[in-house]
Structures are given as C-alpha cells and as structure tokens.
Design an enzyme around this catalytic site. Structure first.
Site, PDB file in Angstrom:
ATOM      1  N   ARG A   1      19.844 -32.942 -28.582  1.00  0.00           N
ATOM      2  CA  ARG A   1      20.596 -31.780 -29.023  1.00  0.00           C
ATOM      3  C   ARG A   1      21.429 -31.214 -27.874  1.00  0.00           C
ATOM      4  O   ARG A   1      20.950 -31.081 -26.761  1.00  0.00           O
ATOM      5  CB  ARG A   1      19.590 -30.732 -29.500  1.00  0.00           C
ATOM      6  CG  ARG A   1      20.126 -29.794 -30.518  1.00  0.00           C
ATOM      7  CD  ARG A   1      18.993 -29.241 -31.344  1.00  0.00           C
ATOM      8  NE  ARG A   1      18.245 -28.229 -30.605  1.00  0.00           N
ATOM      9  CZ  ARG A   1      17.505 -27.297 -31.199  1.00  0.00           C
ATOM     10  NH1 ARG A   1      17.397 -27.263 -32.514  1.00  0.00           N
ATOM     11  NH2 ARG A   1      16.851 -26.421 -30.500  1.00  0.00           N
TER      12      ARG A   1
ATOM     13  N   ARG B   1       7.261 -26.793 -25.361  1.00  0.00           N
ATOM     14  CA  ARG B   1       7.471 -26.021 -26.597  1.00  0.00           C
ATOM     15  C   ARG B   1       6.568 -26.535 -27.711  1.00  0.00           C
ATOM     16  O   ARG B   1       6.049 -25.760 -28.512  1.00  0.00           O
ATOM     17  CB  ARG B   1       8.925 -26.119 -27.057  1.00  0.00           C
ATOM     18  CG  ARG B   1       9.859 -25.224 -26.272  1.00  0.00           C
ATOM     19  CD  ARG B   1      11.292 -25.616 -26.483  1.00  0.00           C
ATOM     20  NE  ARG B   1      11.800 -25.220 -27.790  1.00  0.00           N
ATOM     21  CZ  ARG B   1      12.989 -25.605 -28.256  1.00  0.00           C
ATOM     22  NH1 ARG B   1      13.761 -26.376 -27.549  1.00  0.00           N
ATOM     23  NH2 ARG B   1      13.396 -25.210 -29.433  1.00  0.00           N
TER      24      ARG B   1
ATOM     25  N   LYS C   1      15.119 -25.561 -38.904  1.00  0.00           N
ATOM     26  CA  LYS C   1      15.007 -24.216 -39.480  1.00  0.00           C
ATOM     27  C   LYS C   1      16.335 -23.466 -39.440  1.00  0.00           C
ATOM     28  O   LYS C   1      16.732 -22.853 -40.420  1.00  0.00           O
ATOM     29  CB  LYS C   1      13.968 -23.379 -38.716  1.00  0.00           C
ATOM     30  CG  LYS C   1      12.551 -23.841 -38.859  1.00  0.00           C
ATOM     31  CD  LYS C   1      11.575 -22.820 -38.265  1.00  0.00           C
ATOM     32  CE  LYS C   1      11.785 -22.584 -36.769  1.00  0.00           C
ATOM     33  NZ  LYS C   1      11.481 -23.761 -35.945  1.00  0.00           N
TER      34      LYS C   1
ATOM     35  N   ARG D   1       5.680 -16.000 -34.577  1.00  0.00           N
ATOM     36  CA  ARG D   1       5.173 -17.226 -33.961  1.00  0.00           C
ATOM     37  C   ARG D   1       3.759 -17.047 -33.426  1.00  0.00           C
ATOM     38  O   ARG D   1       3.172 -18.008 -32.941  1.00  0.00           O
ATOM     39  CB  ARG D   1       6.086 -17.655 -32.808  1.00  0.00           C
ATOM     40  CG  ARG D   1       7.449 -18.104 -33.306  1.00  0.00           C
ATOM     41  CD  ARG D   1       8.038 -19.175 -32.440  1.00  0.00           C
ATOM     42  NE  ARG D   1       8.724 -18.598 -31.304  1.00  0.00           N
ATOM     43  CZ  ARG D   1       9.648 -19.256 -30.601  1.00  0.00           C
ATOM     44  NH1 ARG D   1       9.962 -20.494 -30.917  1.00  0.00           N
ATOM     45  NH2 ARG D   1      10.237 -18.694 -29.584  1.00  0.00           N
TER      46      ARG D   1
ATOM     47  N   ARG E   1      20.806 -27.463 -23.554  1.00  0.00           N
ATOM     48  CA  ARG E   1      20.187 -26.210 -23.132  1.00  0.00           C
ATOM     49  C   ARG E   1      18.920 -26.489 -22.344  1.00  0.00           C
ATOM     50  O   ARG E   1      18.200 -27.434 -22.641  1.00  0.00           O
ATOM     51  CB  ARG E   1      19.835 -25.337 -24.350  1.00  0.00           C
ATOM     52  CG  ARG E   1      21.027 -24.655 -24.976  1.00  0.00           C
ATOM     53  CD  ARG E   1      20.560 -23.476 -25.843  1.00  0.00           C
ATOM     54  NE  ARG E   1      19.398 -23.815 -26.637  1.00  0.00           N
ATOM     55  CZ  ARG E   1      19.356 -23.798 -27.961  1.00  0.00           C
ATOM     56  NH1 ARG E   1      20.401 -23.447 -28.650  1.00  0.00           N
ATOM     57  NH2 ARG E   1      18.254 -24.107 -28.596  1.00  0.00           N
TER      58      ARG E   1
END
Ligand SMILES: [Zn+2]
Length: 216
Positions: free
Chosen positions: A124, A168, A13, A85, A157
């Site tokens: 990532r 998540r 996104k 969300r 992260r």
C-alpha cells in the site's frame, strides 16, 4: 443508523466505509483519517499521535474517545471505522451513545486471511500531498514514486512498513479480538469474509446491514 465496522488493518474497512457512507448518507467517522488530519495540521494531539502511529502502536484511548464523543449523535447516522479498538473504547462509546439514547444497530466484522493481509498492506502506498491511494502491485503509479494525480511523491506510510504492519497485526489480535467478543455477547455482530472484489465485499456488507433493518 449506527454501524461499527471492524476488521484487521488491510481488510478494506476504509474503502467499504466510504462507499457505504456515500450510498446511505451516514457520516463516516474514521479515527485513522481524523488522526492523520491532526498529524498533518501539526496539532498537539497530532504530534503525540504520530509518535505512536509510526511504531504501529495505538494512540491512547483518552485522546480517541474525546475526538469521537462529540460526533456520536449526528442525525445522519454514523459509521465507525477503526473504533472502538479496545474494551475501554467500546465502553466509552456505549456510555456516549446511552447519553443520547442511540444504541449501535450492527457491528460488522470483516475478516481476511493473515497472510493476505500482510501482503496487501506492505504494497500500500499513498501520495504525500493529495493522499491518492495506490497499490504497488495492482494499482501502481505510472511513473515510479510519482503521483499520477498531482506529480508529488508517492510514499509507503511509516505504519504500512513491514515491521509496523507485523506490530499492528499483533496489537490487533491482542486488543481488538476481545472487543468482538464484547459485541458478540449481545448478538449484534454480522460476520463477512472480506476477500474478493470490492464490489462483492460491498454487496455482503449491504446485506449484513439490511438484515438489521428488517429485524427492527
Ligand atoms: Zn498526488
């Protein structure tokens, strides 16, 4: 135009939203980026937000809504990424948009296979200092753990670590799927499959949005 970009964490996104904002001039509102800026600045909201984000949980609605509300009537148009969300956020957004008489033009849902998502996210990484994004498989820094751009430390992260990623995904399923249904009832959701190259995904996204314009 007011566009909402939805999809699970790792669907791309952010990348697509930045590109779309560049090509259309729309203002890109990323709640993730906005919150991370608060965290980096060490504000009260930032400290509170970090305690939720580190666990992979969502930051409470009231904080996010307050942050977004003041930005919805940007004359350049807005591109919402990572918001709403939850149903509560979606309703708050509708209320804020109603006040300024600017409805949502299109909700674009980017879907990606779950296994591919977990793989993408756990690879990532990001530079601690200049925020340059890396992928440890496809776009690793040339020296392990060191940013090519500024020489600072490249980290995964906390909210991209496997346990947080799994959480998540679970949170996404539980809270965000109902938001999609909320918008589907209005018939303004465009579905795109967000696999393939960033270029091909961007093409699908552009098409999904042009359809709205021609439909008036
Ligand atoms: Zn750097």
């Amino acid at each position: 135009m007011r566009i909402v970009l939805m999809g699970p964490p790792g669907a791309g996104k952010g990348t697509q939203a930045r590109r779309l904002a560049e090509s259309t001039g729309m203002k890109h509102l990323s709640t993730g980026d906005m919150l991370r800026a608060e965290v980096a600045a060490g504000t009260e909201l930032g400290l509170l937000a970090k305690s939720f984000m580190d666990k992979g949980d969502y930051v409470p609605d009231s904080h996010i809504i307050a942050m977004i509300e003041q930005l919805v009537d940007d004359p350049a148009g807005i591109l919402l990424d990572g918001f709403p969300r939850t149903i509560v956020q979606a309703e708050a957004l509708d209320e804020a948009l109603e006040k300024v008489g600017l409805p949502i033009d299109k909700v674009v849902h980017m879907s990606v296979d779950t296994d591919e998502l977990v793989l993408r996210l756990s690879n990532r990484a990001i530079c601690k200092k200049c925020q340059t994004p890396y992928n440890l498989i496809s776009n690793a820094p040339s020296k392990d753990g060191v940013c090519d751009n500024c020489g600072s430390e490249v980290i995964v992260r906390d909210d991209d670590k496997p346990e947080a990623v799994k959480n998540r995904m679970k949170v996404y399923e539980e809270l965000t799927a109902p938001v999609l249904n909320y918008y589907r009832q209005r018939g303004n959701v465009a579905e795109i499959v967000a696999t393939g190259t960033p270029d091909s995904v961007f093409e699908k996204l552009s098409q999904a949005i042009e359809l709205t314009q021609s439909a008036g």
